[in-house]
Design an enzyme around this catalytic site. Structure first.
Site, PDB file in Angstrom:
ATOM      1  N   CYS A  25      -7.201  -4.023   1.258  1.00  0.00           N
ATOM      2  CA  CYS A  25      -7.717  -3.772  -0.206  1.00  0.00           C
ATOM      3  C   CYS A  25      -8.319  -2.387  -0.174  1.00  0.00           C
ATOM      4  CB  CYS A  25      -8.466  -4.868  -0.720  1.00  0.00           C
ATOM      5  SG  CYS A  25      -7.420  -6.043  -1.042  1.00  0.00           S
ATOM      6  N   GLU A  71      -1.590  -4.758  -1.434  1.00  0.00           N
ATOM      7  CA  GLU A  71      -1.103  -6.016  -1.967  1.00  0.00           C
ATOM      8  C   GLU A  71      -0.867  -5.906  -3.398  1.00  0.00           C
ATOM      9  OE1 GLU A  71      -3.974  -8.777  -1.364  1.00  0.00           O
ATOM     10  OE2 GLU A  71      -2.900  -9.622   0.329  1.00  0.00           O
TER      11      GLU A  71
END
Ligand code: AHR
Length: 654
Positions: A241, A373
Site C-alpha cells: 500500500c 492492490e
C-alpha cells in the site's frame, strides 16, 4: 467382543476409502514443466519499521528535522535556560526537498549544552564496533565545536568522539567516529556543543561502520543475511500500500528517492496513522533506502528486481483518490524513466544518474508492477493507458497487474475476467486468510487456464486470528498450512511463476501489522516458522516439476497429506511433503526412474507437536530445519512422516 469387531470393520472400511496404505510414486523421468528462476521471492514494504529503524542502518531518527513536529526524537540538554538555544529554521523557498535545519546558539563556553537523539526505540550498539557520525554544518559567528557520545538508558558513557570545529560560512559535511565500550539495546546519542558562537546544523547521522558488504551508510547486515539465505528469485519493492499512499500526495515517487540522500524529501509513512490500535506517530520515510539501493540489494542477493509503481490511484481502503486519466502523463513518464534508470545506457539521462550513483552496468529490469492492490473499472482504464505506453517503448518488459486485495470476491472476478480478455502478462493475487483456507486451497491452481496470464502470488500469509488483528501470531499452524498450500503452487509452477509471503519485516516494538516473516529488535533478528517454510521451498526450488501421486492422485489434502516434487539440473529429485495430521504416517516412496539412486537421502524437516509454537528473539530456533538421512533401497525409501511436519527429501540420481 462385538464392539471390538465393529471397530475393526469400521477401521477396514475407512482404510479402504483412504490412500493411506498406498505408496507415493514419483515420476522422476517425466518433467511436466519448467520452474521459473523467479519462483520463490521476497515482498518488501516499509511497514513495521522495515526501512527506517530496520534494514536502513541509520541510527538517528529525524536526522533532518522534517517530521511534522520538527524536534521529534530530539531533546535539548542544557545547564541553564540561558546557556544556549536551538531554533528550527525553514528554507522552503530555496530547498523544498530538505526544508529544515537547526540554528544553534551557545552563549557561554561553560556549562553543558547539547541535543539527545532517542533513535528508533533506542539505538542498538555493539561492543568494540565503530560508529560514524556525520553532520552538515556552517558557522555563523564565533567558534562553535561539537563532539558526540553514546550513552545507555541510565546515561552511562558508551564511547565518545573527538571534537569537530565548525568553520566557514558554507555548508560542509563533517565526520567523526567513536567505538562502543559495551553492547546496549537502547542507547542514545548525545551531541554536545562546545565553545561560544552560532552555527547551523542539518543531516545529523550515525551509522555503524559494519553494514552489509561494509558499504558506508548501508544496510543492517544481519537482516540482509536472512534475505540472502533464502536465495530469493525476486525482490518486490517498495510495497504494498505504500506505493499508493493514503492519498496521492503521499504516494511513493521513485524519483524522489534517488540521488544524494539530503535531497530525498522526507514524507510521512502511510502506516503512521493506519491502525488506531497501533499508532506510530514517529514513522516517516527518509528514503535513505531508495530505488537505487533496492536495485542494488536485489542484485546482491541474486534476486530479479520487481518494482511496483503507482498507477494514478491512491489506496482504495483510504482516500481512493485517482488522477484524471487526461493527466496521467507524469505517472507514465515515471514508469518509462524508471526503465531507463534501471536498464538505460549511461549516455541517457537516467542511466547516467545510475552511473553517478555507482552502478554503470544495467540492473537488468524485466518485470514492472502497475499499481498495487487496485480494483474496479478505474484500474482497468489506467492499466490500458500504462500498458500501451510501456509496451510500445519497451515490449520486452513483463507487466504485473492487480486483481484486487482478495482471491475470490467480486472485485477479483471482475479484474480476473477483464484482464484475461486483455491478455495481461502476470496477475498479482493476494490472500491473507485463515490456516484452513490455505489447507483447503492447495488445489486452487489445478484448473486454471494454462494459456492465460501467469500468476504471481504476490502477498500471502495465514492469519491465526483474523486479517489485521494485532493478536495474529507466526505460529506453526500458520506456517504448516502455508507449506501445504505452497505444494499446490509448486505443482502448478507452469502458471504460478512467482510467490512471496507478506509483510517481510517487523520491529518488535515498532510494528503495525502482524504476522510478518522476520522480526528484529535493535540488535538481533530471527526468522519465524513461516520464514523457514519459505526458505526450504526457495532453497529447494529445482528446475522441473515432476508428478508425485498416491493411487494416481496428486496429494492435496486427502488423508492430511500434501506433496510436490521437482528435479534439479544437479540431478536430484526433491520431494516436499506436508503432514497436517496429529499422527505419524508411514509411507513407502517409489521413485520411478531409469537412473540409479544414491543409497542415502537427505531429509530436512520442520516439525512441532505444538501448533501454537512460535520462534522469538529469545528462542529463535524453536522450529527450524532438522537434517537427517534415510536409506534408499534400489528406487524405494520408507519414511515415517511425523505429526504436523513439513519434510523435504533430497535424493541424488546417477
Ligand atoms: O502486507 C501488508 C499490506 O497488505 C500491503 O501493504 C497491502 O498490499 C496489503 O493490503
Amino acid at each position: 467382543m462385538k464392539i471390538n469387531r465393529v471397530i475393526a470393520i469400521a477401521a477396514i472400511l475407512l482404510y479402504a476409502h483412504t490412500t493411506e496404505g498406498q505408496p507415493l510414486v514419483v515420476k522422476a523421468d517425466k518433467p511436466t514443466a519448467a520452474i521459473q528462476p523467479t519462483m520463490w521471492g521476497i515482498f518488501f514494504e516499509d511497514i513495521n519499521f522495515a526501512a527506517d529503524g530496520g534494514l536502513y542502518a541509520e541510527l538517528v531518527k529525524n536526522r533532518s528535522f522534517e517530521f511534522f513536529t520538527p524536534l521529534t526524537g530530539w531533546s535539548i540538554r542544557q545547564a541553564s535556560p540561558t546557556t544556549g538555544s536551538v531554533l528550527v529554521t525553514n528554507r522552503l523557498e530555496t530547498d523544498s526537498a530538505n526544508q529544515r535545519y537547526i540554528r544553534v546558539t551557545r552563549n557561554t563556553a561553560t556549562g553543558e549544552f547539547g541535543l539527545t537523539n532517542e533513535g528508533f526505540r533506542g539505538m542498538g550498539i555493539k561492543q568494540n564496533e565503530q560508529y560514524i557520525f556525520t553532520v552538515s554544518a556552517r558557522s555563523e559567528a564565533g567558534n562553535l565545536a561539537l563532539h558526540v557520545q553514546l550513552v545507555d538508558s541510565t546515561g552511562k558513557n558508551l564511547g565518545e568522539s573527538q571534537t569537530i570545529n565548525i568553520s566557514g560560512n558554507n555548508w560542509q559535511q563533517y565526520k567523526t567516529s567513536l567505538t562502543a565500550n559495551a553492547t546496549e539495546l537502547k542507547a542514545r546519542l548525545n551531541v554536545w556543543f562546545e565553545g561560544e558562537g552560532v552555527a547551523d546544523f542539518d543531516m545529523l547521522s550515525l551509522f555503524p561502520q559494519h553494514t552489509w558488504k561494509e558499504r558506508p551508510n548501508g544496510l543492517r547486515a544481519d537482516l540482509v543475511q536472512l534475505l540472502a539465505d533464502m536465495k530469493p528469485g525476486f525482490l518486490r519493492f517498495p510495497g504494498g500500500c505504500i506505493v499508493e499512499g493514503r492519498e496521492l500526495a503521499t504516494r511513493y515517487q521513485w524519483k524522489k528517492t534517488v540521488g544524494p540522500v539530503e535531497e530525498r524529501q522526507v514524507i510521512v509513512n502511510r502506516w503512521n496513522t493506519e491502525f488506531a490500535h497501533r499508532p506510530t506517530p514517529d514513522y516517516f520515510q527518509s528514503f535513505g533506502l531508495g530505488f537505487f539501493e533496492y536495485f542494488q540489494l536485489a542484485e546482491d542477493i541474486g534476486a530479479t528486481p520487481l518494482p511496483i509503481l503507482n498507477c494514478g490511484m491512491a489506496c482504495q481502503f483510504n482516500s481512493a483518490e485517482v488522477v484524471d486519466t487526461t493527466q496521467l502523463d507524469p505517472y507514465i513518464q515515471d514508469a518509462l524513466d524508471l526503465i531507463e534508470f534501471a536498464n538505460g545506457d549511461v549516455s541517457t539521462k537516467w542511466g547516467r544518474l545510475r552511473e553517478v550513483m555507482g552502478h554503470a552496468a544495467p540492473f537488468n529490469l524485466k518485470l514492472l508492477g502497475i499499481g498495487n492492490e487496485q480494483w474496479g473499472p478505474q484500474y482497468v482504464e489506467r492499466y490500458k493507458i500504462f500498458t500501451k505506453a510501456i509496451k510500445s517503448k519497451y515490449p520486452e518488459i513483463q507487466l504485473v497487474n492487480s486483481v484486487g486485495p482478495s482471491p475470490d470476491d467480486e472485485r477479483f472476478h471482475f479484474l480476473n475476467d477483464t484482464l484475461r480478455k486483455l491478455n495481461a502478462d502476470i496477475l498479482d493475487e493476494h490472500y491473507y486468510s485463515s490456516p484452513s483456507w490455505f489447507q483447503n486451497n492447495a488445489s486452487r491452481y489445478d484448473d486454471y487456464d494454462r494459456n492465460g496470464p501467469k500468476i504471481f502470488a504476490g502477498e500471502y500469509a495465514a492469519q491465526s486470528v483474523a486479517t489485521v488483528s494485532p493478536l495474529n501470531k507466526n505460529n506453526w499452524l500458520c506456517a504448516l498450512s502455508e507449506a501445504a498450500f505452497m505444494t499446490g503452487l509448486e505443482r502448478n509452477a507452469d502458471i504460478v511463476q512467482m510467490a512471496s509471503y507478506a509483510p517481510l519485516f517487523a520491529h518488535v516494538e515498532g510494528w503495525q501489522w502482524t504476522p510478518d516473516l522476520i522480526w528484529f529488535d535493535n540488535l538481533k533478528s530471527f526468522g519465524t516458522t513461516n520464514y523457514y517454510v519459505q526458505k526450504l521451498f526457495a532453497n529447494n526450488k529445482g528446475d522441473n516439476i515432476v508428478a508425485i501421486t498416491s493411487a494416481n492422485e496428486a496429494l492435496k489434502g486427502k488423508d492430511s497429506l500434501y506433496a510436490s516434487a521437482v528435479t534439479s539440473a544437479a540431478n536430484e529429485v526433491i520431494l516436499k511433503i506436508v503432514n497436517t495430521s496429529s499422527r505419524s504416517i508411514s509411507k513407502q516412496i517409489n521413485i520411478d526412474t531409469k537412473k540409479k539412486l544414491a543409497s542415502k537421502a537427505t531429509v530436512t524437516m520442520l516439525q512441532s507437536n505444538d501448533l501454537t509454537m512460535v520462534n522469538s528473539i529469545e528462542s529463535p530456533k524453536n522450529i527450524s530445519p532438522q537434517v537427517s538421512e534415510a536409506e534408499v533401497t534400489g528406487r524405494q525409501l520408507n519414511l515415517a512422516l511425523r505429526p504436523y511436519s513439513f519434510t523435504v527429501i533430497h535424493i541424488k540420481m546417477q
